[in-house]
Write an enzyme that holds these catalytic residues in place. Structure first.
Site, mmCIF file in Angstrom:
data_model
loop_
_atom_site.group_PDB
_atom_site.id
_atom_site.type_symbol
_atom_site.label_atom_id
_atom_site.label_comp_id
_atom_site.label_asym_id
_atom_site.label_seq_id
_atom_site.Cartn_x
_atom_site.Cartn_y
_atom_site.Cartn_z
ATOM 1 N N HIS A 72 0.828 -1.208 0.000
ATOM 2 C CA HIS A 72 0.000 0.000 0.000
ATOM 3 C C HIS A 72 0.862 1.259 0.000
ATOM 4 O O HIS A 72 1.158 1.832 1.034
ATOM 5 C CB HIS A 72 -0.877 -0.030 1.269
ATOM 6 C CG HIS A 72 -2.078 0.861 1.170
ATOM 7 N ND1 HIS A 72 -3.340 0.433 1.527
ATOM 8 C CD2 HIS A 72 -2.212 2.146 0.768
ATOM 9 C CE1 HIS A 72 -4.194 1.431 1.350
ATOM 10 N NE2 HIS A 72 -3.529 2.469 0.894
ATOM 11 N N HIS A 91 1.435 5.137 -1.805
ATOM 12 C CA HIS A 91 0.989 6.221 -2.689
ATOM 13 C C HIS A 91 2.240 6.920 -3.218
ATOM 14 O O HIS A 91 2.942 7.577 -2.468
ATOM 15 C CB HIS A 91 0.103 7.215 -1.936
ATOM 16 C CG HIS A 91 -1.187 6.602 -1.474
ATOM 17 N ND1 HIS A 91 -2.279 6.472 -2.297
ATOM 18 C CD2 HIS A 91 -1.536 6.050 -0.295
ATOM 19 C CE1 HIS A 91 -3.270 5.876 -1.640
ATOM 20 N NE2 HIS A 91 -2.846 5.608 -0.414
ATOM 21 N N LEU A 92 2.493 6.736 -4.496
ATOM 22 C CA LEU A 92 3.710 7.296 -5.092
ATOM 23 C C LEU A 92 3.460 8.647 -5.765
ATOM 24 O O LEU A 92 4.391 9.325 -6.170
ATOM 25 C CB LEU A 92 4.312 6.299 -6.080
ATOM 26 C CG LEU A 92 4.896 5.046 -5.406
ATOM 27 C CD1 LEU A 92 5.211 3.965 -6.427
ATOM 28 C CD2 LEU A 92 6.137 5.386 -4.599
ATOM 29 N N ARG A 93 2.187 9.015 -5.871
ATOM 30 C CA ARG A 93 1.776 10.365 -6.315
ATOM 31 C C ARG A 93 2.070 10.704 -7.769
ATOM 32 O O ARG A 93 1.686 11.776 -8.236
ATOM 33 C CB ARG A 93 2.399 11.448 -5.437
ATOM 34 C CG ARG A 93 2.055 11.346 -3.957
ATOM 35 C CD ARG A 93 0.580 11.547 -3.714
ATOM 36 N NE ARG A 93 0.252 11.558 -2.290
ATOM 37 C CZ ARG A 93 -0.796 10.925 -1.767
ATOM 38 N NH1 ARG A 93 -1.607 10.217 -2.537
ATOM 39 N NH2 ARG A 93 -1.041 10.988 -0.486
ATOM 40 N N ASN A 106 -4.693 5.972 -7.035
ATOM 41 C CA ASN A 106 -5.344 7.306 -6.961
ATOM 42 C C ASN A 106 -4.402 8.413 -7.410
ATOM 43 O O ASN A 106 -4.151 9.387 -6.704
ATOM 44 C CB ASN A 106 -5.879 7.582 -5.556
ATOM 45 C CG ASN A 106 -4.791 7.585 -4.497
ATOM 46 O OD1 ASN A 106 -3.755 6.949 -4.661
ATOM 47 N ND2 ASN A 106 -5.017 8.286 -3.412
ATOM 48 N N GLY A 152 -3.233 11.586 5.414
ATOM 49 C CA GLY A 152 -2.135 10.706 5.018
ATOM 50 C C GLY A 152 -0.825 11.080 5.666
ATOM 51 O O GLY A 152 -0.622 12.237 6.051
ATOM 52 N N ASP A 195 0.660 2.374 3.797
ATOM 53 C CA ASP A 195 -0.207 3.485 3.372
ATOM 54 C C ASP A 195 0.594 4.794 3.309
ATOM 55 O O ASP A 195 0.097 5.862 3.650
ATOM 56 C CB ASP A 195 -1.427 3.632 4.281
ATOM 57 C CG ASP A 195 -2.533 4.475 3.625
ATOM 58 O OD1 ASP A 195 -2.351 4.900 2.461
ATOM 59 O OD2 ASP A 195 -3.555 4.708 4.272
#
Lengths: 430, 316
Positions: free
Chosen positions: A57, A59-61, A91, A326, A307
């Protein structure tokens, strides 16, 4: 160039032994034994040699929010945290809901310090309305689908996606994993922290634990109906853990993950009103933290997932409601797991490496047994080293760590990706 | 109070009483023909309101002017993000004007606390979301003390939308610190999700509570609570929790009726109750200026002698 990891205690799912590990030119383990020699020696004395960690999980953006993180910087942070594979959440902007964006992420991931494993959104634009072309994505090796960031609200559509995913098992070569961010937004919307004693005192609108638990409950019922393979993301409440425990006891094909912040921090942290502690699902109570730890100890929760959610200082310098949720996680996960869970080291490594590798369908190359022939995706960790967390010192383009200033035990010393030393003595090489 | 006034939370009885005692001095100044002293001459007080509130802003502005401070008014939209500017950017811009005190109103809890971390100015919380409104609680306590001498042993009922009320949170803390017993009266949907640790009793029956009250504090009800599904209708709320003449008759003859304003006549109280001799609603407004003068003086003032003489009238 051959490399020898010298003098470490090798721990993998087959057990533990003191041995040198020799890595060959082909990026694979050449030999495991004593007195091995190679072109480069990496000291592992007093350290543990483990299969590299796998984050289910991240988030690498990128694409879309490169000011907060890029695939390159995220992968570097991952390697510094002992990870060799990162499962990239969809996302992004645009959403990873079609072959083009998924391939872009995969391409950008090549040559970075981790293997980047793209996921696909379950619905187009993560809007919860239309199914993505799952077959097309499965044909490109996508094995995990999730609308993470939000849960899929519509139970009918969730049922259809579950049913449809079963038809793709043969094409993927294993069951498609549907990963759910469990949150019934009708119950949670307008809430910015856990609803309870602290939210009432602080005057911050809360979201109840039941917003998460209702969706866990619903999806377990739909798994019973459809037989789909379900993975529950970032479980945060005692009730959710109990529901998953019962579902597993009933033999349903479900797995679950929990984050380091949900087994270390509580909603009391929000008393500072610093949005660095704002996260979805929110930090919960002491009782929930205890339940998550118990779930990790007894196998109800299969894996630790970070996350990792970078946000710029600018974005977090807003009021608690407007700041995005986050927090960073990749560089602190191992230390927190070692320090806070009270588990033996092999159990901690299982939660970070081979169990998540199996869920992500990566067991052929990550979380593998340390033996000749297997890909050298490894990390060397010093369980006794202490260090002090500094968001600024991290590889991430952001610095939103909720553990700022904390002194933690356990540090990653070296990380090898396909035999290449991407971290040496705590310094990133890629 | 150390440098800022962010909430009643963290203040002890002695600190609250020091402020109320000081308020007496400023109330006296307010009754002079020229209600102005040079105590804060050369200081700058800025109001930074991210939410409309003419009353509170004017009250602070009047307080600052009576102390001879310069005043600046920044009416900021509630969403700085939509302008691409972070809250910190906004604060930095205002701080660059060299302000000594920032009076902050924001629709989200905790925002003044964040701002206090970023600026050297004294931050005064003028209402943060559903969290606190400390100067309101101080002026309420002052008003009640003015009429009753002390709050010790008083029975105070706070009626209405406690859940969303910063006034209620600050008043519970202030009233109980000063020795009063507080009862919250509201339907369960208008109470906070948890009252663990709150020094209060709870009732869902206003009629039952009224005869025992020394003060009945009515909160403003926002009409959007109906669309949020928290109460069935205004009509039902008024029937159960509105203070009309019949209900007011159940209050002891010497009880006080308080409201933070602006009142919704015919909703939380009827028009005739607003003009009931037991109503101290206008006293609250007047005392608001005195309390805010005391707060500004305590945070920024340098010498007590400067409040003992009036500012000479310009040209005289």
């Amino acid at each position: 160039m051959t490399i020898v990891l010298r003098g470490g205690l090798v721990i993998d799912r087959s057990g533990e032994r003191v041995a040198d590990v020799e890595i060959g030119d082909d990026g694979r383990i050449a030999a495991v034994g004593t007195g091995l020699s190679g072109d480069v020696d990496l000291d592992a004395s007093g350290c543990v040699v483990s299969p590299g960690f796998v984050d289910l999980h991240t988030h690498l953006r990128e694409p879309g929010q490169e000011d907060a993180e890029t695939i390159e910087t995220g992968a570097r942070g991952g390697a510094l945290g002992g990870y060799t594979a990162l499962v990239a959440m969809p996302n992004t902007e645009p959403t990873m809901d079609c072959a083009a964006v998924v391939e872009l992420v995969r391409t950008l991931g090549r040559g970075t310090a981790c293997e980047i494993v793209p996921t696909g959104a379950m619905t187009v634009g993560r809007r919860g309305e239309d199914m993505v072309p799952m077959g097309e994505l499965v044909d490109r090796g996508i094995g995990i689908f999730t609308d993470d960031g939000t849960g899929l609200q519509d139970p009918r559509l969730m049922r259809r996606i579950m049913e449809y995913s079963i038809g793709l098992t043969r094409r993927l070569g294993r069951p498609v994993v549907l990963a759910q961010h469990c949150e019934v937004t009708a119950l949670s919307s307008g809430g910015y922290m856990h609803e309870g004693e602290w939210s009432s005192r602080l005057g911050i609108p809360g979201q109840p634990a039941e917003a998460e638990e209702l969706m866990v409950m619903r999806d377990i019922a739909l798994v019973r109906l459809t037989g789909a393979r379900m993975h529950f993301q970032h479980l945060s409440t005692a009730g959710s853990v109990a529901l998953v425990r019962d579902a597993k006891a009933a033999g349903l094909p479900v797995t679950a993950e929990a984050t380091p912040h949900h087994f270390t921090l509580t909603d009391a942290a929000c008393a500072s009103y610093d949005p660095v502690f704002k996260v979805h699902p929110p930090l919960r109570t002491d009782a929930d933290v205890t339940a998550v730890r118990e779930g990790l100890a007894d196998g109800t929760i299969d894996a630790i997932a970070t996350d990792h959610a970078p946000h710029t200082d600018h974005a977090k310098e807003l009021s608690f409601d407007q700041a995005p949720p986050g927090m960073l996680g990749l560089e602190t996960a191992f230390s927190l797991a070692l320090d806070e869970l009270g588990l033996d080291l092999p159990e901690v490594l299982a939660l970070l490496s081979w169990r998540p590798a199996a869920i992500a369908g990566l067991s052929d190359r990550h979380g593998t047994v340390v033996e000749p022939g297997n890909p050298a995706n490894l990390c060397v960790v010093d369980p006794d080293a202490t260090w002090t967390v500094s968001g600024r010192a991290m590889a991430s383009r952001s610095s939103n760590s909720p553990f700022e200033g904390r002194t933690l035990r356990g540090r990653v010393r070296h990380t090898l990706l396909a035999g290449e030393p991407v971290v040496v003595d705590g310094e990133a090489r890629r | 109070m150390t440098g800022h006034l962010l909430g009643i939370d963290g203040m002890d009885r002695a600190e609250i009483e020091e402020l109320l005692d000081l308020t007496d001095t400023f109330a006296e100044i307010g009754r002079r023909s020229i209600p102005r002293v040079p105590a804060l001459r050369g200081r700058t007080v800025a109001t930074l309101f991210f939410e409309d509130s003419t009353r509170t802003r004017i009250s602070f502005d009047t307080a600052a002017k009576r102390l001879s401070a310069d005043t600046l008014d920044f009416a900021a939209g509630s969403s700085s993000l939509s302008k691409g500017e972070s809250l910190r950017d906004t604060v930095d811009v205002i701080a660059s004007y060299g302000v000594d005190a920032l009076v902050v109103r924001h629709p989200m809890a905790g925002t003044p606390h964040r701002i206090a971390d970023w600026t050297d100015a004294a931050v005064i919380n003028a209402g943060d979301g559903a969290h606190e409104h400390p100067t309101q609680a101080l002026l309420d306590a002052y008003t009640i003390r003015q009429h009753r001498g002390a709050l010790d042993g008083m029975q105070i009922g706070i009626v209405g939308d406690i859940r969303h009320s910063r006034v209620a949170r600050s008043n519970v803390l202030a009233f109980s610190a000063l020795g009063a017993d507080v009862t919250l009266v509201a339907p369960p949907t208008l109470l906070p999700p948890s009252l663990a640790g709150w020094p209060v009793r709870v009732s869902h029956d206003l009629d039952e509570v009224l005869p025992s009250l020394d003060a009945c504090y009515l909160l403003r009800l926002q009409r959007e609570r109906i669309t949020e599904g928290l109460i069935p209708s205004i009509r039902e709320y008024v029937a159960d929790y509105g203070l009309d003449a019949a209900r007011a008759a159940r209050l002891p003859v010497d009880a006080l009726i308080c409201h933070p304003g602006p009142t919704n006549r015919g909703l939380e109280l009827s028009a005739e109750v607003a003009s009931d001799p037991r109503s101290v609603i206008l006293d609250q407004v007047v005392n608001g200026v005195s309390v805010r003068m005391a707060v500004l003086f305590l945070l920024l003032g340098s010498g007590r002698e400067l409040i003992d003489r009036s500012e000479p009238e310009v040209g005289s």
